[in-house]
Design an enzyme around this catalytic site. Structure first.
Site, PDB file in Angstrom:
ATOM      1  N   ASP A 109       0.763  -1.262   0.233  1.00  0.00           N
ATOM      2  CA  ASP A 109       0.122   0.007   0.025  1.00  0.00           C
ATOM      3  C   ASP A 109       0.715   1.300  -0.230  1.00  0.00           C
ATOM      4  OD1 ASP A 109      -2.432  -1.593   0.022  1.00  0.00           O
ATOM      5  OD2 ASP A 109      -2.360  -1.468   2.327  1.00  0.00           O
ATOM      6  N   ASP A 152      -6.908   1.204   7.675  1.00  0.00           N
ATOM      7  CA  ASP A 152      -5.424   2.211   8.084  1.00  0.00           C
ATOM      8  C   ASP A 152      -5.652   3.413   8.267  1.00  0.00           C
ATOM      9  OD1 ASP A 152      -5.643   3.236   5.223  1.00  0.00           O
ATOM     10  OD2 ASP A 152      -4.399   1.606   4.475  1.00  0.00           O
ATOM     11  N   TYR A 175       6.291  -8.168   8.651  1.00  0.00           N
ATOM     12  CA  TYR A 175       5.960  -6.942   8.750  1.00  0.00           C
ATOM     13  C   TYR A 175       6.173  -6.651  10.213  1.00  0.00           C
ATOM     14  CZ  TYR A 175       3.349  -8.000   4.373  1.00  0.00           C
ATOM     15  OH  TYR A 175       3.026  -8.042   3.087  1.00  0.00           O
ATOM     16  N   ARG A 191      -3.671  -5.303   7.572  1.00  0.00           N
ATOM     17  CA  ARG A 191      -4.689  -4.427   7.642  1.00  0.00           C
ATOM     18  C   ARG A 191      -5.857  -5.022   8.345  1.00  0.00           C
ATOM     19  NH1 ARG A 191      -6.563  -1.691   2.662  1.00  0.00           N
ATOM     20  NH2 ARG A 191      -5.569  -3.533   1.834  1.00  0.00           N
TER      21      ARG A 191
END
Length: 304
Positions: free
Chosen positions: A42, A84, A70, A184
Site C-alpha cells: 500500500d 489503515d 512485517y 490491515r
C-alpha cells in the site's frame, strides 16, 4: 544508459509511493519495460518490494506465494474505512479499559491457521470489479473468509493515549504471515476481538521469502545511481535465495530443456523447486508434487 540485467531488484519502498510508481521508476533505471513486482505494498507502507527484471519476471509468480514479515503499529479504539490511517474514521468506541493481558489473549486468537475476511478495500474482484472501488463508492462489500496462516504475532510495546479526547491504545507488533494475509485485516480483527475497533497506523515489510531489508536498496539510492548498472541479484542467485534447489546433471538439464519430465527428487514437495545445471545456471522452476517432475517454466531451453 546501463543495459538491463536479468534478476531481482529488491527495493526499500518509501511511503506515499504506489508499487506501480516504483515499477515505473525501475523501468527507467534498468532501461527495460520488462519489470514487475512480487506483491503490492500500500502507498502508506514502506519496506521490501521485490522487482523482477527481464527474464526474472517469470520468477515473480512463485515469489508472490512466499511468506512475509512485517513490523506494524495497530491503533485500538478507532476503525477506518480502509483499516489503515488513510481511510476516514468509521467507528470510535475507544479503548479505555483494554489491559495488556486482554490484548495478549486476543493476539493469541489471531495466531496460527485462521479464517480471515479480507479488507473491503482490497483488490479482490467482486462481480468483475475491484472490491476497493465498490467500498469507496459507499457500497457494502461482503467478502468471504479465506484460510491464512499467522505463524508469528509478537507484541513489542503497548502505549496508551488519546486522540481528540478519545482513549486509544497503540500496539507495536511483528507478524509473519502467509501469502494472501492482510495485515490491515489483522488490525481490524484485533480491535473487534477486544470489543472495540482497530486500524493500522504504520506498516513496514521487512522480508519477502528469502529477501529482507539487508538486501533492499532505498529508492533514493537507486535514483542517485541512474545511468549505472543497477544492483540486480542475478537470476541464478535470486532463485537460490528464494527457493529450494535441485542440482541437475548435464543429461537432466538437457531433458528439462527439451520440456520433458524427470523423476522427482523429493515427490510430494508442494513448493516450487529451482533446478540448476552443472554450470550453475538456472534451468527451470520445477513442480515436484508428483512422482514425475514437470517444469513450471524453463529458463534454459535445450538447443536442437
Amino acid at each position: 544508459m546501463s543495459a538491463s540485467v536479468d534478476g531481482l531488484l529488491v527495493v526499500d519502498k518509501p511511503s506515499d509511493w504506489t508499487s506501480h510508481d516504483v515499477v515505473a521508476r525501475a523501468r527507467r533505471l534498468c532501461s527495460t519495460r520488462k519489470v514487475g513486482h512480487a506483491g503490492t505494498l500500500d502507498p502508506m507502507a514502506t519496506g521490501v518490494l521485490v522487482l523482477g527484471v527481464g527474464r526474472a519476471t517469470k520468477l515473480l509468480t512463485f515469489l508472490v506465494g512466499a511468506d512475509k514479515d512485517y513490523d506494524a503499529t495497530i491503533r485500538l479504539g478507532q476503525g477506518t474505512l480502509t483499516d489503515d490511517a488513510e481511510g476516514e474514521v468509521t467507528s470510535a468506541p475507544g479503548a479505555k479499559d483494554l489491559t495488556d493481558a486482554a490484548i495478549a489473549a486476543a493476539v493469541a486468537t489471531l495466531t496460527g491457521d485462521i479464517e480471515q475476511v479480507p479488507s473491503a478495500v482490497s483488490a479482490i474482484k467482486v462481480k468483475g470489479e475491484r472490491s476497493y472501488h465498490r467500498a469507496r463508492a459507499g457500497e457494502a462489500v461482503d467478502l468471504p473468509a479465506r484460510p491464512v496462516t499467522v505463524s508469528r504475532f509478537d507484541v513489542h510495546d503497548v502505549r496508551r493515549g488519546d486522540v481528540d479526547g478519545l482513549p486509544v491504545v497503540d500496539v507495536d507488533v511483528t507478524v509473519t504471515v502467509s501469502s494472501g494475509t492482510y495485515v490491515r485485516a489483522l488490525a481490524r480483527d484485533l480491535g473487534g476481538a477486544l470489543g472495540s475497533a482497530g486500524h493500522l497506523t504504520a506498516l513496514r515489510r521487512t522480508r519477502v521469502g528469502g529477501f529482507g531489508l539487508d538486501v533492499a536498496h532505498p529508492l533514493a539510492e537507486l535514483e542517485a545511481r541512474q545511468g549505472e548498472t543497477m544492483p540486480v541479484v542475478p537470476l541464478a542467485d535470486a532463485a537460490r535465495a528464494g527457493f529450494a534447489a535441485r542440482e541437475l546433471s548435464a543429461d537432466e538439464a538437457r531433458t528439462i530443456g527439451y520440456g520433458q519430465r524427470l523423476p522427482s527428487a523429493e515427490p510430494g514437495r508442494t513448493e516450487p523447486v529451482a533446478a540448476f545445471g552443472p554450470d550453475g545456471s538456472l534451468v527451470a522452476m520445477l513442480d515436484e508434487s508428483r512422482p514425475t517432475a514437470r517444469s513450471h517454466v524453463v529458463f534454459a531451453p535445450a538447443s536442437s
